[in-house]
Design a protein around this motif. Sequence first.
Motif, PDB file in Angstrom:
ATOM      1  N   LEU A 222       0.857   4.175  -2.729  1.00 52.65           N
ATOM      2  CA  LEU A 222       0.592   5.585  -2.424  1.00 52.65           C
ATOM      3  C   LEU A 222       1.660   6.491  -3.024  1.00 52.65           C
ATOM      4  O   LEU A 222       1.342   7.541  -3.579  1.00 52.65           O
ATOM      5  CB  LEU A 222       0.513   5.799  -0.911  1.00 52.65           C
ATOM      6  CG  LEU A 222      -0.799   5.422  -0.239  1.00 52.65           C
ATOM      7  CD1 LEU A 222      -0.625   5.378   1.271  1.00 52.65           C
ATOM      8  CD2 LEU A 222      -1.895   6.394  -0.629  1.00 52.65           C
ATOM      9  N   ARG A 223       2.918   6.096  -2.899  1.00 50.59           N
ATOM     10  CA  ARG A 223       4.004   6.906  -3.478  1.00 50.59           C
ATOM     11  C   ARG A 223       3.833   7.032  -4.982  1.00 50.59           C
ATOM     12  O   ARG A 223       3.997   8.116  -5.555  1.00 50.59           O
ATOM     13  CB  ARG A 223       5.355   6.282  -3.153  1.00 50.59           C
ATOM     14  CG  ARG A 223       5.741   6.401  -1.707  1.00 50.59           C
ATOM     15  CD  ARG A 223       7.107   5.785  -1.478  1.00 50.59           C
ATOM     16  NE  ARG A 223       7.446   5.772  -0.076  1.00 50.59           N
ATOM     17  CZ  ARG A 223       7.948   4.733   0.558  1.00 50.59           C
ATOM     18  NH1 ARG A 223       8.198   3.602  -0.083  1.00 50.59           N
ATOM     19  NH2 ARG A 223       8.227   4.810   1.832  1.00 50.59           N
ATOM     20  N   THR A 224       3.524   5.913  -5.638  1.00 48.88           N
ATOM     21  CA  THR A 224       3.312   5.942  -7.083  1.00 48.88           C
ATOM     22  C   THR A 224       2.137   6.842  -7.438  1.00 48.88           C
ATOM     23  O   THR A 224       2.220   7.640  -8.383  1.00 48.88           O
ATOM     24  CB  THR A 224       3.064   4.515  -7.616  1.00 48.88           C
ATOM     25  OG1 THR A 224       4.207   3.715  -7.321  1.00 48.88           O
ATOM     26  CG2 THR A 224       2.824   4.511  -9.117  1.00 48.88           C
ATOM     27  N   ALA A 225       1.062   6.738  -6.683  1.00 49.50           N
ATOM     28  CA  ALA A 225      -0.115   7.568  -6.935  1.00 49.50           C
ATOM     29  C   ALA A 225       0.208   9.050  -6.753  1.00 49.50           C
ATOM     30  O   ALA A 225      -0.258   9.897  -7.522  1.00 49.50           O
ATOM     31  CB  ALA A 225      -1.261   7.152  -6.016  1.00 49.50           C
ATOM     32  N   VAL A 226       1.030   9.374  -5.761  1.00 48.74           N
ATOM     33  CA  VAL A 226       1.412  10.775  -5.532  1.00 48.74           C
ATOM     34  C   VAL A 226       2.272  11.284  -6.691  1.00 48.74           C
ATOM     35  O   VAL A 226       2.039  12.378  -7.217  1.00 48.74           O
ATOM     36  CB  VAL A 226       2.128  10.940  -4.177  1.00 48.74           C
ATOM     37  CG1 VAL A 226       2.787  12.308  -4.061  1.00 48.74           C
ATOM     38  CG2 VAL A 226       1.145  10.729  -3.029  1.00 48.74           C
ATOM     39  N   VAL A 227       3.255  10.510  -7.110  1.00 48.62           N
ATOM     40  CA  VAL A 227       4.109  10.933  -8.230  1.00 48.62           C
ATOM     41  C   VAL A 227       3.258  11.112  -9.495  1.00 48.62           C
ATOM     42  O   VAL A 227       3.385  12.114 -10.210  1.00 48.62           O
ATOM     43  CB  VAL A 227       5.263   9.931  -8.467  1.00 48.62           C
ATOM     44  CG1 VAL A 227       5.981  10.214  -9.775  1.00 48.62           C
ATOM     45  CG2 VAL A 227       6.248   9.996  -7.302  1.00 48.62           C
ATOM     46  N   ASN A 228       2.370  10.165  -9.765  1.00 51.52           N
ATOM     47  CA  ASN A 228       1.509  10.279 -10.945  1.00 51.52           C
ATOM     48  C   ASN A 228       0.555  11.465 -10.832  1.00 51.52           C
ATOM     49  O   ASN A 228       0.297  12.165 -11.815  1.00 51.52           O
ATOM     50  CB  ASN A 228       0.727   8.981 -11.177  1.00 51.52           C
ATOM     51  CG  ASN A 228       1.616   7.876 -11.689  1.00 51.52           C
ATOM     52  OD1 ASN A 228       2.666   8.105 -12.269  1.00 51.52           O
ATOM     53  ND2 ASN A 228       1.197   6.651 -11.472  1.00 51.52           N
TER      54      ASN A 228
ATOM     55  N   VAL B 202       0.825  -1.209   0.000  1.00 51.25           N
ATOM     56  CA  VAL B 202       0.000   0.000   0.000  1.00 51.25           C
ATOM     57  C   VAL B 202       0.860   1.261   0.000  1.00 51.25           C
ATOM     58  O   VAL B 202       0.591   2.197  -0.750  1.00 51.25           O
ATOM     59  CB  VAL B 202      -0.993   0.007   1.185  1.00 51.25           C
ATOM     60  CG1 VAL B 202      -1.746   1.320   1.269  1.00 51.25           C
ATOM     61  CG2 VAL B 202      -1.969  -1.144   1.044  1.00 51.25           C
ATOM     62  N   LEU B 203       1.903   1.306   0.800  1.00 53.15           N
ATOM     63  CA  LEU B 203       2.747   2.503   0.840  1.00 53.15           C
ATOM     64  C   LEU B 203       3.447   2.742  -0.500  1.00 53.15           C
ATOM     65  O   LEU B 203       3.417   3.871  -1.003  1.00 53.15           O
ATOM     66  CB  LEU B 203       3.750   2.440   1.993  1.00 53.15           C
ATOM     67  CG  LEU B 203       4.572   3.707   2.213  1.00 53.15           C
ATOM     68  CD1 LEU B 203       3.687   4.931   2.417  1.00 53.15           C
ATOM     69  CD2 LEU B 203       5.491   3.518   3.414  1.00 53.15           C
ATOM     70  N   PRO B 204       4.053   1.726  -1.129  1.00 53.81           N
ATOM     71  CA  PRO B 204       4.600   1.958  -2.476  1.00 53.81           C
ATOM     72  C   PRO B 204       3.520   2.405  -3.468  1.00 53.81           C
ATOM     73  O   PRO B 204       3.766   3.262  -4.322  1.00 53.81           O
ATOM     74  CB  PRO B 204       5.194   0.608  -2.870  1.00 53.81           C
ATOM     75  CG  PRO B 204       5.517  -0.046  -1.572  1.00 53.81           C
ATOM     76  CD  PRO B 204       4.440   0.408  -0.618  1.00 53.81           C
TER      77      PRO B 204
END
Length: 179
Positions: A76-82, A72-74
């Motif tokens: 979230l990071r991907t979603a934030v960058v995108n 989930v945390l990775p």
Amino acid sequence: MKSEIIHPPPGSPGGEASADTVVAELFLAHRLALVRLAFLLVGDQESAEDVVQDAFAAVYRRWGRLTDRRQVLPYLRTAVVNGCRMVLRRRVIIGRFRGHREVPFWSAEAAALLGETRRQVFLAVRALPRRQREVLVLRFYLDLSEAEIAQVMGVSRGTVKSTASRALKVLAVKLKEER
């Protein structure tokens, strides 16, 4: 801030935590770091907070479909960058029609977040191309490995390594010029 395994709360039915519980815990534990990550990529607090809020809302909506909840945390990071990429693309499109307007990102709140001593580096990193900026922020701010950065950005480890190398060379030249 490495990936963490999400443990269900004691006594939860089926041994698994509810979306409400896990997303709330993740939000409390990682919101500020993700907002700072987004801020470094988009340059203003309001957009950064919106991007992070959207990422958490997406996790909550998709909770039942997540196959590996340890990721989930990775995710979230991907979603934030995108999300940051989408904000920046939208700004470019709007800029074409309205004329380019620089986002006022150097507010008092932004200065407090970054600290005045980091201003030069921040501005130099902001001037980098998008991919170079993303790699450096993920590497040096979140302390992610090359493999984790590659996963977040959807590129190979070799691309991460070469992009970081080029970005650091550009920064070294730029910061020497400003001295």
